[in-house]
Motif scaffolding. Structure first.
Motif, PDB file in Angstrom:
ATOM      1  N   UNK A   1      -1.177 -13.179  -2.999  1.00 19.31           N
ATOM      2  CA  UNK A   1      -0.225 -13.153  -4.102  1.00 19.31           C
ATOM      3  C   UNK A   1       1.145 -13.637  -3.651  1.00 19.31           C
ATOM      4  N   UNK A   2       1.483 -13.265  -2.406  1.00 20.49           N
ATOM      5  CA  UNK A   2       2.789 -13.681  -1.859  1.00 20.49           C
ATOM      6  C   UNK A   2       2.846 -15.202  -1.718  1.00 20.49           C
ATOM      7  N   UNK A   3       1.760 -15.771  -1.218  1.00 27.23           N
ATOM      8  CA  UNK A   3       1.698 -17.225  -1.035  1.00 27.23           C
ATOM      9  C   UNK A   3       1.776 -17.936  -2.397  1.00 27.23           C
ATOM     10  N   UNK A   4       1.037 -17.379  -3.359  1.00 25.72           N
ATOM     11  CA  UNK A   4       1.030 -17.978  -4.697  1.00 25.72           C
ATOM     12  C   UNK A   4       2.419 -17.934  -5.318  1.00 25.72           C
TER      13      UNK A   4
ATOM     14  N   UNK B   1      11.379 -25.545  -8.979  1.00 23.37           N
ATOM     15  CA  UNK B   1      12.508 -26.395  -8.567  1.00 23.37           C
ATOM     16  C   UNK B   1      13.855 -25.708  -8.816  1.00 23.37           C
ATOM     17  N   UNK B   2      13.931 -24.463  -8.354  1.00 20.05           N
ATOM     18  CA  UNK B   2      15.184 -23.710  -8.560  1.00 20.05           C
ATOM     19  C   UNK B   2      16.011 -23.637  -7.269  1.00 20.05           C
ATOM     20  N   UNK B   3      15.565 -24.371  -6.246  1.00 17.35           N
ATOM     21  CA  UNK B   3      16.352 -24.430  -4.989  1.00 17.35           C
ATOM     22  C   UNK B   3      16.073 -23.273  -4.050  1.00 17.35           C
ATOM     23  N   UNK B   4      14.768 -22.954  -3.855  1.00 15.14           N
ATOM     24  CA  UNK B   4      14.419 -21.847  -2.945  1.00 15.14           C
ATOM     25  C   UNK B   4      14.719 -22.262  -1.495  1.00 15.14           C
ATOM     26  N   UNK B   5      15.545 -21.460  -0.831  1.00 15.65           N
ATOM     27  CA  UNK B   5      15.848 -21.763   0.576  1.00 15.65           C
ATOM     28  C   UNK B   5      15.372 -20.662   1.516  1.00 15.65           C
ATOM     29  N   UNK B   6      15.101 -19.484   0.989  1.00 12.09           N
ATOM     30  CA  UNK B   6      14.537 -18.434   1.839  1.00 12.09           C
ATOM     31  C   UNK B   6      13.662 -17.517   1.000  1.00 12.09           C
ATOM     32  N   UNK B   7      12.715 -16.889   1.694  1.00 10.92           N
ATOM     33  CA  UNK B   7      11.735 -16.063   0.992  1.00 10.92           C
ATOM     34  C   UNK B   7      11.244 -15.045   2.008  1.00 10.92           C
ATOM     35  N   UNK B   8      11.614 -13.768   1.811  1.00 16.42           N
ATOM     36  CA  UNK B   8      11.165 -12.782   2.801  1.00 16.42           C
ATOM     37  C   UNK B   8      10.933 -11.432   2.144  1.00 16.42           C
TER      38      UNK B   8
ATOM     39  N   UNK C   1       0.814  -1.213   0.000  1.00 14.29           N
ATOM     40  CA  UNK C   1       0.000   0.000   0.000  1.00 14.29           C
ATOM     41  C   UNK C   1       0.854   1.273   0.000  1.00 14.29           C
ATOM     42  N   UNK C   2       1.946   1.215   0.730  1.00 15.23           N
ATOM     43  CA  UNK C   2       2.706   2.451   0.927  1.00 15.23           C
ATOM     44  C   UNK C   2       4.055   2.479   0.228  1.00 15.23           C
ATOM     45  N   UNK C   3       4.397   1.409  -0.463  1.00 18.94           N
ATOM     46  CA  UNK C   3       5.699   1.424  -1.129  1.00 18.94           C
ATOM     47  C   UNK C   3       5.534   1.194  -2.626  1.00 18.94           C
ATOM     48  N   UNK C   4       4.666   1.977  -3.238  1.00 18.56           N
ATOM     49  CA  UNK C   4       4.521   1.955  -4.687  1.00 18.56           C
ATOM     50  C   UNK C   4       3.527   0.936  -5.187  1.00 18.56           C
ATOM     51  N   UNK C   5       2.759   0.341  -4.336  1.00 14.68           N
ATOM     52  CA  UNK C   5       1.699  -0.559  -4.756  1.00 14.68           C
ATOM     53  C   UNK C   5       2.166  -1.975  -4.984  1.00 14.68           C
ATOM     54  N   UNK C   6       3.460  -2.207  -5.072  1.00 16.85           N
ATOM     55  CA  UNK C   6       3.981  -3.560  -5.273  1.00 16.85           C
ATOM     56  C   UNK C   6       4.789  -4.003  -4.068  1.00 16.85           C
ATOM     57  N   UNK C   7       4.940  -5.292  -3.939  1.00 18.14           N
ATOM     58  CA  UNK C   7       5.794  -5.842  -2.880  1.00 18.14           C
ATOM     59  C   UNK C   7       7.090  -6.339  -3.490  1.00 18.14           C
ATOM     60  N   UNK C   8       8.097  -6.315  -2.675  1.00 18.50           N
ATOM     61  CA  UNK C   8       9.362  -6.886  -3.125  1.00 18.50           C
ATOM     62  C   UNK C   8       9.758  -7.976  -2.146  1.00 18.50           C
ATOM     63  N   UNK C   9      10.109  -9.135  -2.692  1.00 21.19           N
ATOM     64  CA  UNK C   9      10.610 -10.192  -1.813  1.00 21.19           C
ATOM     65  C   UNK C   9      12.040 -10.547  -2.213  1.00 21.19           C
ATOM     66  N   UNK C  10      12.779 -10.920  -1.183  1.00 16.00           N
ATOM     67  CA  UNK C  10      14.140 -11.399  -1.442  1.00 16.00           C
ATOM     68  C   UNK C  10      14.092 -12.911  -1.381  1.00 16.00           C
ATOM     69  N   UNK C  11      14.583 -13.540  -2.433  1.00 17.72           N
ATOM     70  CA  UNK C  11      14.528 -15.001  -2.510  1.00 17.72           C
ATOM     71  C   UNK C  11      15.960 -15.536  -2.498  1.00 17.72           C
ATOM     72  N   UNK C  12      16.205 -16.432  -1.550  1.00 17.01           N
ATOM     73  CA  UNK C  12      17.519 -17.057  -1.465  1.00 17.01           C
ATOM     74  C   UNK C  12      17.481 -18.422  -2.146  1.00 17.01           C
ATOM     75  N   UNK C  13      18.541 -18.752  -2.895  1.00 14.93           N
ATOM     76  CA  UNK C  13      18.583 -20.027  -3.623  1.00 14.93           C
ATOM     77  C   UNK C  13      19.758 -20.857  -3.150  1.00 14.93           C
ATOM     78  N   UNK C  14      19.604 -22.154  -3.280  1.00 16.62           N
ATOM     79  CA  UNK C  14      20.702 -23.036  -2.859  1.00 16.62           C
ATOM     80  C   UNK C  14      21.765 -23.151  -3.948  1.00 16.62           C
TER      81      UNK C  14
END
Lengths: 318, 285
Positions: free
Chosen positions: A281-284, A293-300, A229-242
């Motif tokens: 949307x975040x869950x999806x 199957x790209x080796x997701x190890x973190x998602x925040x 809502x307050x940061x440009x209408x979009x969310x940004x997530x950081x995804x860590x890969x193995x």
């Protein structure tokens, strides 16, 4: 009944005045369920004052602070039976050892006598202070004392935890350990209400955020909703890969996922993905990434987004 | 960490049990602290000094008879030991919770502030009583050495001294609750007990010539008076020629035992209760 299935804290028109100055003004907030809520605001916004009203360190001028529906100021023993707190940097009587200081708290809180020794040793081990358990606290550094006080908060396995800038005074390892402790408490269905100035910490460990400024609640929502809502209408997530992924996966597979607005590589094993929508949307997105199957190890949620939202909401300090 | 079962979580002890817990750990902190050691040295010094002086000079006032010995030894010194102990252990018992931030450790728990206050008061009382016990033992040792018997009045005097300790600790806890600074609460209590009350007593008796029934140290005089036989009544002495040929009249007031107990009891009740109310209302800002 101090313990309920759904831990709840609630401020009802909670107000604290010092003369003509209102440190907390007509605060209304209800937090329910097992989660971690980050409590953000500039210096002097009223964060610590609010936490102190929930823990009998100060009295409200008007309004109520309720823990599991029980008023802290009219029935403190019942209200705080299910809650523990770490407010500012408490001191333990300097001639006592951690074992003795924690025994005092365990006895006050009614931890069964047969469990006290085991609970203390576990709590002290959790904050990595085992070697110091029988040394006098008076000789400890601030960080060491902070760890012992965190251990004291964990002792009685509280349903609700109030934390006021819990990583203050800790070294980087200590900060990381405290975050891990908070995360583990979340998984044990605890409600954690935590004030902090460190936005990355909040976005790392918390699910929701409450922002306060000049004693007034500005927003209380999930982190993803607040950033959306307050940061440009979009969310940004950081995804860590193995493992490192091919550039084509990024451009073809990830960018084509539903809701994804942008995706970029931070380094070999970290991606930054901008997407539209809230928690659904975040869950999806997380599900879709795992399916790739790209080796997701973190998602925040990216802390920079929370910072952007914070700066938009909190326009000026003091 | 393992989790407690829900039944175990709900058993917060009674307030009385929490008073005992607070007392136990506060006392442990006192007994291990530097302050206890210093007070121990002061008590030992007073005891040794009296033992050596009486043993060496053999003053007639001390050795006239059994009762005179206890009156001179105990009656003149014990209030000092009581006041010092109370200041040492009670002076910052509550203010320290704010200044040293130990209150942030104990208060945000399911415990009433009154339980913390009473627990700390009891710890200060026990620590002070240890000092009184040491001084009593030395007094008795010397008394038995010189007279081989202990007058029953000494037992009474000991109990009065203990009661005076209760009253002084009530007072120290009041000031300790009034201030957030430990040094301020200790200083004010020390000045009051070591100088102000004594000075007021002297001035009121000499200038106003009324019985200072409202001063705690006047009530505490029963500790020494009970060691006199017979128990002293108020005395008015008219002697010499004073200003413009008028005779000088000096009155010495002695509180009776019921008066002394009432004065100390009222001081304790009023100051301890106000101190408790102050602590209940005081905020950790």
């Amino acid at each position: 009944m101090p313990f309920t299935d759904v831990p709840t804290i609630e401020a009802v028109k909670l107000t604290k005045r010092y003369g003509s100055f209102e440190a907390v003004s007509d605060l209304n907030i209800k937090i329910e369920g097992a989660k971690c809520v980050g409590f953000l605001g500039p210096n002097g916004a009223g964060k610590t004052t609010t936490l102190k009203m929930f823990t009998d360190l100060i009295r409200p001028s008007s309004g109520e602070a309720l823990i599991n529906g029980i008023n802290v100021h009219t029935n403190k023993k019942a209200a705080l039976a299910s809650a523990a707190a770490l407010i500012e940097t408490p001191e333990i009587y300097p001639s006592l050892t951690p074992r003795e200081g924690l025994s005092m708290i365990a006895e006050i809180r009614g931890v069964p006598a047969t469990e006290i020794k085991k609970r203390i040793e576990e709590a002290v081990a959790e904050v990595h202070m085992d070697e110091w358990i029988d040394k006098r606290v008076g000789r400890f550094s601030k960080g060491m004392k902070q760890r012992i006080v965190i251990a004291s908060a964990l002792l009685s396995d509280p349903q609700i935890l109030f934390l006021d800038e819990p990583t203050t005074g800790l070294d980087p390892r200590g900060m990381s350990e405290v975050r891990d402790i908070v995360k583990s408490l979340k998984s044990k269905k605890r409600l954690i209400f935590m004030s902090s100035h460190i936005l990355s910490e909040v976005s790392d460990v918390c699910d929701e955020v409450a922002m306060i400024d000049h004693g007034k609640l500005i927003v209380y929502n999930t982190i993803s909703n607040v950033t959306a809502k307050f940061a440009g209408g979009n969310n940004v997530v950081e995804v860590g890969l193995s493992r490192s992924i091919d550039g084509s996966i990024l451009s073809k597979n990830i960018l084509s996922l539903s809701g994804v607005v942008n995706a970029e590589r931070v380094d070999d094993r970290n991606l930054k993905i901008t997407y539209g929508g809230g928690l659904d949307a975040q869950e999806r997105l997380l599900n879709d990434l795992v399916k790739l199957n790209i080796g997701v190890v973190s998602f925040k949620v990216a802390s920079s987004e929370l910072e952007e939202a914070y700066l938009k909401l909190i326009t000026a300090t003091l | 960490m393992t989790e407690l079962n829900s039944e175990a979580k709900n058993v917060v002890p009674s307030s009385m049990a929490q008073v005992v817990t607070t007392m136990k750990y506060s006392l442990l902190d006192y007994l291990r602290g530097r302050r206890f050691f210093i007070m121990l040295i002061i008590t030992a010094l007073i005891s040794i000094l009296l033992t050596v002086l009486v043993g060496y000079y053999r003053p007639a006032l001390f050795l006239a008879d059994n009762l005179a010995f206890y009156n001179s030894w105990w009656g003149t010194s014990v209030t000092f030991v009581v006041v010092l102990s109370a200041i040492f252990f009670g002076g910052d018992a509550i203010s320290g919770e704010f200044q040293n931030k130990t209150g942030y450790f104990g208060v945000p728990n399911p415990i009433r502030r009154s339980s913390i206050y009473i627990g700390k008061w009891l710890a200060a009382f026990v620590a002070s009583a240890v000092m009184l016990g040491i001084f009593t033992a030395v007094t008795l040792g010397n008394g038995l050495y010189y007279f081989s018997s202990v007058p029953y009045q000494f037992g009474e005097s000991f109990l009065f001294a203990l009661f005076y300790m209760v009253a002084v600790l009530g007072f120290t806890f009041f000031f300790s609750s009034l201030f957030k600074s430990s040094s301020m609460s200790i200083l004010v209590t020390a000045i009051l007990f070591l100088f102000v009350f004594t000075l007021l007593n002297t001035l009121i008796v000499a200038l106003v010539k009324i019985e200072p029934w409202f001063l705690i140290n006047y009530g505490a005089n029963i500790i020494g008076s009970v060691l006199m036989s017979p128990y002293p009544p108020h005395k008015t002495i008219t002697a010499g020629v004073g200003f413009r040929g008028q005779p000088t009249t000096t009155t010495t007031f002695y509180a009776s035992i019921p008066e002394g107990l009432a004065i100390m009891g009222i001081y304790f009740l009023v100051t301890a209760i106000i101190g408790l109310i102050l602590f209940e209302r005081k905020e950790f800002t």
